[in-house]
Design a protein around this motif. Structure first.
Motif, short mmCIF file in Angstrom:
data_model
loop_
_atom_site.label_atom_id
_atom_site.label_comp_id
_atom_site.label_asym_id
_atom_site.label_seq_id
_atom_site.Cartn_x
_atom_site.Cartn_y
_atom_site.Cartn_z
N SER A 335 10.94 40.11 80.89
CA SER A 335 10.10 38.90 80.83
C SER A 335 8.62 39.26 80.82
O SER A 335 7.82 38.62 80.11
CB SER A 335 10.40 37.99 82.03
OG SER A 335 11.72 37.49 81.96
N ILE A 339 5.77 38.21 78.05
CA ILE A 339 4.49 37.61 78.45
C ILE A 339 3.33 38.43 77.91
O ILE A 339 2.33 37.88 77.43
CB ILE A 339 4.42 37.50 80.00
CG1 ILE A 339 5.42 36.45 80.50
CG2 ILE A 339 3.01 37.14 80.44
CD1 ILE A 339 5.54 36.40 82.01
N LEU A 342 2.80 37.62 74.33
CA LEU A 342 2.17 36.30 74.16
C LEU A 342 0.68 36.35 74.52
O LEU A 342 -0.14 35.71 73.85
CB LEU A 342 2.88 35.27 75.03
CG LEU A 342 4.34 34.97 74.65
CD1 LEU A 342 4.98 34.03 75.66
CD2 LEU A 342 4.43 34.38 73.24
N PHE A 379 12.36 32.88 70.94
CA PHE A 379 11.11 33.64 70.89
C PHE A 379 10.23 33.20 69.73
O PHE A 379 9.01 33.12 69.87
CB PHE A 379 11.40 35.14 70.79
CG PHE A 379 10.15 35.96 70.66
CD1 PHE A 379 9.31 36.13 71.75
CD2 PHE A 379 9.80 36.55 69.44
CE1 PHE A 379 8.13 36.87 71.62
CE2 PHE A 379 8.64 37.28 69.31
CZ PHE A 379 7.80 37.45 70.41
N LEU A 382 8.58 30.02 70.67
CA LEU A 382 7.59 30.37 71.69
C LEU A 382 6.36 30.97 71.03
O LEU A 382 5.21 30.62 71.37
CB LEU A 382 8.21 31.36 72.67
CG LEU A 382 7.46 31.68 73.97
CD1 LEU A 382 7.44 30.46 74.88
CD2 LEU A 382 8.12 32.86 74.68
N CYS A 386 2.44 29.48 70.79
CA CYS A 386 1.29 30.32 71.11
C CYS A 386 0.31 30.35 69.94
O CYS A 386 -0.91 30.26 70.13
CB CYS A 386 1.75 31.73 71.46
SG CYS A 386 0.45 32.81 72.10
N PHE A 435 8.61 28.86 77.95
CA PHE A 435 9.00 30.20 78.42
C PHE A 435 9.97 30.12 79.58
O PHE A 435 10.99 30.81 79.60
CB PHE A 435 7.75 30.98 78.83
CG PHE A 435 8.05 32.36 79.36
CD1 PHE A 435 8.26 33.42 78.50
CD2 PHE A 435 8.14 32.58 80.73
CE1 PHE A 435 8.55 34.68 78.98
CE2 PHE A 435 8.43 33.84 81.23
CZ PHE A 435 8.64 34.90 80.35
#
Length: 451
Positions: A335, A339, A342, A379, A382, A386, A435
């Protein structure tokens, strides 16, 4: 550090530096890739290394270009672009804005809510950020300025709402993502529905809360009409054509009746019929939409082809291995690695457009994320959320400059910058929710396609 790893870093650095020269991004990508082929060959000679890149290796670009041009998934790009541009010419947005202003006119912040609602419908039918931002600004900014809205709130609402089209299906970014990382575009469309609606809901909640707490920032229009059944029916009648087009396009995909490519043709034809029904379809309009579609498509495909050349040389230098090694060596768990990706993507969005990040960065990090056991559809969505912030973050926030070109007199760039800050924070909150709650993305594809 190995010679090829140094070359990878130099290649990235050269690309980013050359972006500030103002040359078209596609030519920068191709130029850098062509420069580093002889550089790699010289490095083989000077440092007695074996990198394995020469002009024969560069010829691999040709079959890869052929694969791109024969990819049926990418046929959806010009069709969705045509659909958005034709819908813009059909005049449905003007009708929507006029009727919804009457519906929400007696609510504090009602004009901003109207802009968000119209922007949400445009996002689900166009996916073209520049067109959405400009149209929302032309229709909504004069009304909000007339009624005494804060300049910052008006600018932030228009700019952020205009970026929803890059996330909400049918999004051309999701089409490109699906092609780059080899996942179903239909799954990406389904996965992006709830995050996109969630962000629009955040915008509405923020505007209404601000209007409730500070009536001077988002006042009620002085000439607002009381809501009546006639106004409600008029608003519904204005919404139905656009909503019907959205249902025809997305419904055919989600129900398995059509592929995204086939549905894009349905959307293009539907938008043309809407323009015809409203008396807006002329030969001049058809010619202008065709020309703009061709220009936009050519721009995107030039970037795809040149990014393919760039990625080929970068991979030949060992760029994917370097990135994988750098990510997996981070002192975090899986994780934490996601992060980190991102965070880097968010800051790269200050300087790079979403197309470069989608074509170059996403294909490099997606295999690492997949190897860590994460769902690639989750993903990709996600990553898309972003990337949405890249339109609002200076100095290369394209939505900011689209907006600056059409705002009424008296609005400065500082108003726009200050206005988008709360909406960037809302986007980051949405990113955190996606997330930590992956089911927001994964539930709908799993439900629709379950036996």
């Amino acid at each position: 550090m190995e010679v090829n790893e140094i070359l990878v870093l130099l290649m990235f650095g050269t690309f980013i530096l050359l972006l500030f020269t103002g040359f078209p991004v596609a030519w920068v990508l191709c130029g850098v890739s062509m420069i580093f082929i002889p550089v790699a060959m010289l490095a083989d000679t000077w440092f007695d290394a074996f990198i394995g890149i020469d002009w024969n290796y560069a010829s691999l670009v040709v079959p890869r270009m052929w694969d791109i041009m024969t990819n049926w998934v990418l046929v959806a790009l010009p069709m969705f672009i045509f659909m958005g541009l034709m819908l813009d010419r059909s005049g449905t947005a003007e009708d929507l804005m006029g009727n919804l202003v009457r519906l929400f006119g007696r609510v504090r912040g009602g004009l901003a809510v109207t802009v968000i609602f119209v922007g949400l419908l445009l996002a689900a039918s166009t996916g073209i950020i520049g067109a959405s931002v400009v149209l929302l600004a032309v229709l909504g900014m004069p009304l909000m300025m007339r009624d005494g809205y804060s300049k910052e709130l008006a600018c932030g609402t228009v700019a952020s709402t205009g970026t929803l089209g890059i996330l909400i299906p049918p999004s051309i970014m999701l089409v490109m993502m699906g092609d780059r990382i080899g996942v179903s575009v239909g799954d990406l469309f389904l996965g992006a529905v709830f995050p996109g609606i969630m962000l629009a809901g955040f915008y509405v909640a923020y505007v209404l809360s601000l209007g409730f707490l500070r009536s001077d920032v988002a006042p009620v229009s002085a000439d607002a009409e009381p809501v009546s059944l006639a106004i409600v029916f008029s608003a519904l009648r204005a919404v139905l054509p656009t909503a019907g087009l959205i249902i025809a396009v997305l419904g055919s995909i989600f129900m398995g009746v059509a592929t995204p490519t086939e549905a894009s043709g349905v959307g293009a034809m539907g938008a043309t019929l809407l323009a015809l029904a409203r008396g807006r379809l002329t030969f001049t309009v058809l010619k202008e939409v065709g020309r703009e579609t061709t220009k936009t498509t050519a721009f995107i495909f030039a970037l795809i082809v040149c990014a393919t050349a760039f990625s080929l040389v970068l991979r030949g230098l060992g760029g994917d291995e370097l990135i994988e090694k750098a990510l997996t060596s981070l002192p975090f768990g899986p994780s934490g690695i996601v992060i980190s990706i991102l965070v880097v993507t968010f800051f790269l969005g200050f300087f790079l457009d979403w197309i470069e990040l989608t074509l170059i960065i996403l294909p490099l990090v997606a295999p690492v994320v997949s190897a860590l056991g994460f769902d690639l559809v989750w993903f990709a969505v996600l990553f898309a959320v972003c990337l949405q912030t890249s339109f609002l973050t200076p100095p290369v926030g394209f939505a900011l400059f689209y907006l600056k070109g059409v705002v009424p007199a008296g609005i400065r760039l500082q108003h726009i910058y200050r206005g988008v800050v709360p909406f960037i924070l809302l986007q980051l909150i949405g990113l955190a929710i996606v997330f930590f709650v992956p089911s927001i993305v994964t539930w709908l594809p799993a439900t629709v396609y379950s036996p």
